[in-house]
Design a protein around this motif. Structure first.
Motif, PDB file in Angstrom:
ATOM      1  N   ASN A   1       0.825  -1.322  -0.016  1.00 56.14           N
ATOM      2  CA  ASN A   1      -0.225   0.081   0.064  1.00 56.14           C
ATOM      3  C   ASN A   1       0.849   1.160  -0.198  1.00 56.14           C
ATOM      4  O   ASN A   1       1.840   1.429   0.919  1.00 56.14           O
ATOM      5  CB  ASN A   1      -0.728  -0.132   1.315  1.00 56.14           C
ATOM      6  CG  ASN A   1      -1.526   1.407   1.531  1.00 56.14           C
ATOM      7  OD1 ASN A   1      -1.561   2.000   2.428  1.00 56.14           O
ATOM      8  ND2 ASN A   1      -2.281   1.909   0.338  1.00 56.14           N
ATOM      9  N   ILE A   2       0.743   1.993  -1.117  1.00 55.85           N
ATOM     10  CA  ILE A   2       1.505   3.360  -1.209  1.00 55.85           C
ATOM     11  C   ILE A   2       0.592   4.503  -0.660  1.00 55.85           C
ATOM     12  O   ILE A   2      -0.372   4.874  -1.014  1.00 55.85           O
ATOM     13  CB  ILE A   2       1.950   3.424  -2.737  1.00 55.85           C
ATOM     14  CG1 ILE A   2       2.796   2.560  -2.971  1.00 55.85           C
ATOM     15  CG2 ILE A   2       2.711   4.834  -2.470  1.00 55.85           C
ATOM     16  CD1 ILE A   2       3.384   2.735  -4.409  1.00 55.85           C
ATOM     17  N   ASP A   3       1.334   5.047   0.396  1.00 54.35           N
ATOM     18  CA  ASP A   3       0.758   6.366   1.110  1.00 54.35           C
ATOM     19  C   ASP A   3       1.356   7.481   0.861  1.00 54.35           C
ATOM     20  O   ASP A   3       2.657   7.560   0.541  1.00 54.35           O
ATOM     21  CB  ASP A   3       0.574   5.785   2.678  1.00 54.35           C
ATOM     22  CG  ASP A   3      -0.340   6.739   3.167  1.00 54.35           C
ATOM     23  OD1 ASP A   3      -1.051   7.805   2.463  1.00 54.35           O
ATOM     24  OD2 ASP A   3      -0.780   6.992   4.660  1.00 54.35           O
ATOM     25  N   ARG A   4       0.861   8.680   0.886  1.00 53.63           N
ATOM     26  CA  ARG A   4       1.389   9.884   0.905  1.00 53.63           C
ATOM     27  C   ARG A   4       1.937  10.348  -0.512  1.00 53.63           C
ATOM     28  O   ARG A   4       2.800  11.421  -0.621  1.00 53.63           O
ATOM     29  CB  ARG A   4       2.413  10.367   2.029  1.00 53.63           C
ATOM     30  CG  ARG A   4       1.760  10.103   3.372  1.00 53.63           C
ATOM     31  CD  ARG A   4       2.618  10.342   4.416  1.00 53.63           C
ATOM     32  NE  ARG A   4       3.139  11.798   4.612  1.00 53.63           N
ATOM     33  CZ  ARG A   4       2.272  12.784   4.996  1.00 53.63           C
ATOM     34  NH1 ARG A   4       1.234  12.477   5.385  1.00 53.63           N
ATOM     35  NH2 ARG A   4       2.673  14.198   4.919  1.00 53.63           N
ATOM     36  N   ALA A   5       1.506   9.603  -1.562  1.00 52.89           N
ATOM     37  CA  ALA A   5       2.141   9.993  -3.081  1.00 52.89           C
ATOM     38  C   ALA A   5       1.300  11.174  -3.369  1.00 52.89           C
ATOM     39  O   ALA A   5       1.962  11.922  -3.935  1.00 52.89           O
ATOM     40  CB  ALA A   5       1.721   8.744  -3.846  1.00 52.89           C
ATOM     41  N   PHE A   6       0.049  11.436  -2.644  1.00 54.40           N
ATOM     42  CA  PHE A   6      -0.685  12.739  -3.121  1.00 54.40           C
ATOM     43  C   PHE A   6      -0.048  13.877  -2.404  1.00 54.40           C
ATOM     44  O   PHE A   6      -0.339  15.023  -2.978  1.00 54.40           O
ATOM     45  CB  PHE A   6      -1.787  12.556  -2.364  1.00 54.40           C
ATOM     46  CG  PHE A   6      -2.056  12.049  -1.055  1.00 54.40           C
ATOM     47  CD1 PHE A   6      -2.188  13.185  -0.107  1.00 54.40           C
ATOM     48  CD2 PHE A   6      -2.136  10.803  -0.681  1.00 54.40           C
ATOM     49  CE1 PHE A   6      -2.326  12.787   1.321  1.00 54.40           C
ATOM     50  CE2 PHE A   6      -2.387  10.352   0.785  1.00 54.40           C
ATOM     51  CZ  PHE A   6      -2.134  11.560   1.662  1.00 54.40           C
ATOM     52  N   VAL A   7       1.013  13.857  -1.508  1.00 50.14           N
ATOM     53  CA  VAL A   7       1.613  15.041  -0.766  1.00 50.14           C
ATOM     54  C   VAL A   7       2.679  15.440  -1.704  1.00 50.14           C
ATOM     55  O   VAL A   7       2.753  16.679  -1.952  1.00 50.14           O
ATOM     56  CB  VAL A   7       2.259  14.604   0.592  1.00 50.14           C
ATOM     57  CG1 VAL A   7       2.900  15.720   1.147  1.00 50.14           C
ATOM     58  CG2 VAL A   7       0.976  14.052   1.422  1.00 50.14           C
ATOM     59  N   ASP A   8       3.302  14.523  -2.685  1.00 51.19           N
ATOM     60  CA  ASP A   8       4.527  15.054  -3.099  1.00 51.19           C
ATOM     61  C   ASP A   8       4.420  14.828  -4.539  1.00 51.19           C
ATOM     62  O   ASP A   8       4.989  15.481  -5.387  1.00 51.19           O
ATOM     63  CB  ASP A   8       5.816  14.380  -2.735  1.00 51.19           C
ATOM     64  CG  ASP A   8       7.127  15.197  -2.587  1.00 51.19           C
ATOM     65  OD1 ASP A   8       7.181  16.315  -2.561  1.00 51.19           O
ATOM     66  OD2 ASP A   8       8.030  14.388  -2.786  1.00 51.19           O
ATOM     67  N   ASN A   9       4.510  13.697  -5.170  1.00 50.01           N
ATOM     68  CA  ASN A   9       4.774  13.262  -6.488  1.00 50.01           C
ATOM     69  C   ASN A   9       3.698  12.181  -6.919  1.00 50.01           C
ATOM     70  O   ASN A   9       4.012  11.108  -7.252  1.00 50.01           O
ATOM     71  CB  ASN A   9       6.205  12.867  -6.758  1.00 50.01           C
ATOM     72  CG  ASN A   9       6.499  12.763  -8.334  1.00 50.01           C
ATOM     73  OD1 ASN A   9       5.633  12.753  -9.292  1.00 50.01           O
ATOM     74  ND2 ASN A   9       7.836  13.167  -8.448  1.00 50.01           N
ATOM     75  N   TRP A  10       2.397  12.687  -7.104  1.00 56.46           N
ATOM     76  CA  TRP A  10       1.382  11.821  -7.477  1.00 56.46           C
ATOM     77  C   TRP A  10       1.639  10.857  -8.820  1.00 56.46           C
ATOM     78  O   TRP A  10       1.418   9.978  -8.940  1.00 56.46           O
ATOM     79  CB  TRP A  10       0.029  12.478  -7.382  1.00 56.46           C
ATOM     80  CG  TRP A  10      -1.061  11.594  -7.642  1.00 56.46           C
ATOM     81  CD1 TRP A  10      -2.069  11.510  -8.700  1.00 56.46           C
ATOM     82  CD2 TRP A  10      -1.787  10.582  -6.912  1.00 56.46           C
ATOM     83  NE1 TRP A  10      -3.165  10.677  -8.593  1.00 56.46           N
ATOM     84  CE2 TRP A  10      -2.948  10.251  -7.510  1.00 56.46           C
ATOM     85  CE3 TRP A  10      -1.569  10.060  -5.648  1.00 56.46           C
ATOM     86  CZ2 TRP A  10      -3.734   9.065  -6.970  1.00 56.46           C
ATOM     87  CZ3 TRP A  10      -2.414   8.988  -4.905  1.00 56.46           C
ATOM     88  CH2 TRP A  10      -3.438   8.697  -5.556  1.00 56.46           C
ATOM     89  N   GLU A  11       1.691  11.790  -9.734  1.00 52.79           N
ATOM     90  CA  GLU A  11       2.041  11.492 -11.125  1.00 52.79           C
ATOM     91  C   GLU A  11       3.181  10.550 -11.214  1.00 52.79           C
ATOM     92  O   GLU A  11       3.340   9.500 -11.868  1.00 52.79           O
ATOM     93  CB  GLU A  11       2.214  12.398 -12.210  1.00 52.79           C
ATOM     94  CG  GLU A  11       0.720  13.516 -12.286  1.00 52.79           C
ATOM     95  CD  GLU A  11      -0.283  12.602 -12.855  1.00 52.79           C
ATOM     96  OE1 GLU A  11      -0.010  11.647 -13.552  1.00 52.79           O
ATOM     97  OE2 GLU A  11      -1.408  13.279 -12.666  1.00 52.79           O
ATOM     98  N   GLY A  12       4.191  10.860 -10.593  1.00 52.58           N
ATOM     99  CA  GLY A  12       5.560  10.149 -10.606  1.00 52.58           C
ATOM    100  C   GLY A  12       5.294   8.512  -9.781  1.00 52.58           C
ATOM    101  O   GLY A  12       5.791   7.519 -10.616  1.00 52.58           O
ATOM    102  N   VAL A  13       4.593   8.585  -8.906  1.00 49.81           N
ATOM    103  CA  VAL A  13       4.179   7.294  -8.276  1.00 49.81           C
ATOM    104  C   VAL A  13       3.425   6.273  -9.163  1.00 49.81           C
ATOM    105  O   VAL A  13       3.700   5.111  -9.686  1.00 49.81           O
ATOM    106  CB  VAL A  13       3.441   7.413  -7.016  1.00 49.81           C
ATOM    107  CG1 VAL A  13       2.955   6.123  -6.331  1.00 49.81           C
ATOM    108  CG2 VAL A  13       4.504   8.059  -5.982  1.00 49.81           C
ATOM    109  N   ILE A  14       2.517   7.069 -10.001  1.00 53.92           N
ATOM    110  CA  ILE A  14       1.664   6.367 -10.948  1.00 53.92           C
ATOM    111  C   ILE A  14       2.493   5.868 -12.160  1.00 53.92           C
ATOM    112  O   ILE A  14       2.398   4.647 -12.535  1.00 53.92           O
ATOM    113  CB  ILE A  14       0.738   7.178 -11.620  1.00 53.92           C
ATOM    114  CG1 ILE A  14      -0.388   7.334 -10.586  1.00 53.92           C
ATOM    115  CG2 ILE A  14      -0.038   6.598 -12.978  1.00 53.92           C
ATOM    116  CD1 ILE A  14      -1.502   8.431 -10.688  1.00 53.92           C
TER     117      ILE A  14
END
Length: 268
Positions: free
Chosen positions: A115-128
Motif C-alpha cells: 500500500n503506497i501512502d502519501r504519494a498525494f503529498v509530493d509526486n502523485w504522477e511520478g508514483v503512478i
C-alpha cells in the motif's frame, strides 16, 4: 501473482504500518518490510517522498531528525540520500540507507501486497508512472484523499485504488470516475458514524469492496477508529478492539504490531 480484489472476504488482511521497525531496523525500508512479512503481515504500508531531483523514496515527512538528518529530505539530492547512514532508535548509525521506491517494488514482488501512502503529498504522477513501469498494478494498492485532481489521473488505468473516506459524500465523488476501486479506507470517530453503520458496511461488501481500518495509535489527538486501537488491544482486550473491528466487517486492519494481531487472528 497477487490480486487484492480476488481475496476472500472472510480473510482479514494484516497491513503493517511502515513495516515492522525498531532497534537497528529503520521504518519504511526494505528490512522493515521483510521483518513485517516474517511477523505475519500480508501487506506493507510505505510512505513516499521525492528528493530534490525527483527520485522517490520510502519515507514519511517530518521524520528526518529520528534518522539523523539535519535538513528536510526534499532538499537533498538522491545522491545525498543514498549516502546517508540512517540512525537507529539509539541514535547510532545503523549501516542502512533509505530505499528508492523502485527498489522496494522489485524486492517485495511476489512476497506481499504494497500500500503506497502519501504519494498525494509530493509526486502523485511520478508514483503512478513508477507503478506502471514496474508492472506492479496487481500487487500495489494506491490511496489518496478523494480529490478530483488525484482521481482524474487514475481513470482507465489498472492500478488498484483505495480512497480515504471521512464521509459518504466523498465516496459519491469517487464513483463518478472510471477507476479500479478495490477497497475503501474508513476514518470514523464513533461507532455511530455513517461510514460504519451496518447498512453502509453491507453496501461496500455488496459492491465487492474491501474495507480498511487504522488500528494504529497515533496519540490522544488522533481518533481514526472510534478508539479501537492496537494499544488497547494489546494492553486491555484484543477481542474488544481488533475483534470489534472484525465484527464491524473490516477486511484489512492496519497495525504497528502484525505478529500480535496475527496470533490473535489464529484464535478466532
Amino acid at each position: 501473482m497477487y490480486r487484492l480484489k480476488n481475496l476472500s472476504a472472510q480473510k482479514v488482511i494484516i497491513a503493517a504500518h511502515r513495516g515492522t521497525f525498531g532497534a537497528n531496523i529503520i521504518q519504511n525500508t526494505i528490512p522493515a518490510f521483510l521483518t513485517a512479512i516474517k511477523q505475519g503481515a500480508d501487506m506493507i504500508e510505505v510512505d513516499v517522498i521525492s528528493s530534490k531531483d525527483g527520485v522517490l523514496y520510502g519515507f514519511h515527512t517530518c521524520a528526518e531528525a529520528s534518522l539523523g538528518m539535519s535538513v528536510n529530505i526534499s532538499e537533498l539530492t538522491s545522491l545525498e540520500i543514498d549516502k546517508h547512514n540512517c540512525h537507529n532508535v539509539l541514535e547510532q548509525k545503523s549501516g542502512f540507507t533509505l530505499n528508492r521506491l523502485t527498489d522496494i517494488l522489485e524486492q517485495l514482488r511476489g512476497k506481499c501486497f504494497i500500500n503506497i501512502d502519501r504519494a498525494f503529498v509530493d509526486n502523485w504522477e511520478g508514483v503512478i508512472n513508477i507503478i506502471e513501469e514496474a508492472n506492479a498494478q496487481q500487487y500495489v494498492l494506491l490511496k489518496s484523499p478523494p480529490q478530483e485532481q488525484f482521481l482524474v489521473s487514475l481513470q482507465n488505468k489498472k492500478i488498484m485504488y483505495m480512497p480515504i473516506l471521512r464521509s459518504l459524500k466523498e465516496f459519491e465523488l469517487v464513483k463518478k470516475f472510471d477507476i479500479n476501486i478495490v477497497a475503501v479506507e474508513l476514518i470514523f470517530d464513533t461507532l455511530e458514524h455513517e461510514l460504519v453503520l451496518p447498512e453502509t458496511m453491507k453496501s461496500f461488501e455488496n459492491a465487492g469492496l474491501l474495507t480498511w481500518v487504522n488500528a494504529i495509535d497515533m496519540g490522544e489527538e488522533h481518533n481514526l477508529s472510534a478508539g479501537l486501537t492496537d494499544t488497547k488491544a494489546i494492553l486491555e482486550s484484543e477481542e474488544d478492539n481488533w475483534g470489534k473491528l472484525i465484527e464491524l466487517g473490516f477486511n484489512i486492519i492496519q497495525t504497528d504490531w502484525p505478529s500480535i494481531l496475527d496470533s490473535y487472528l489464529k484464535t478466532i
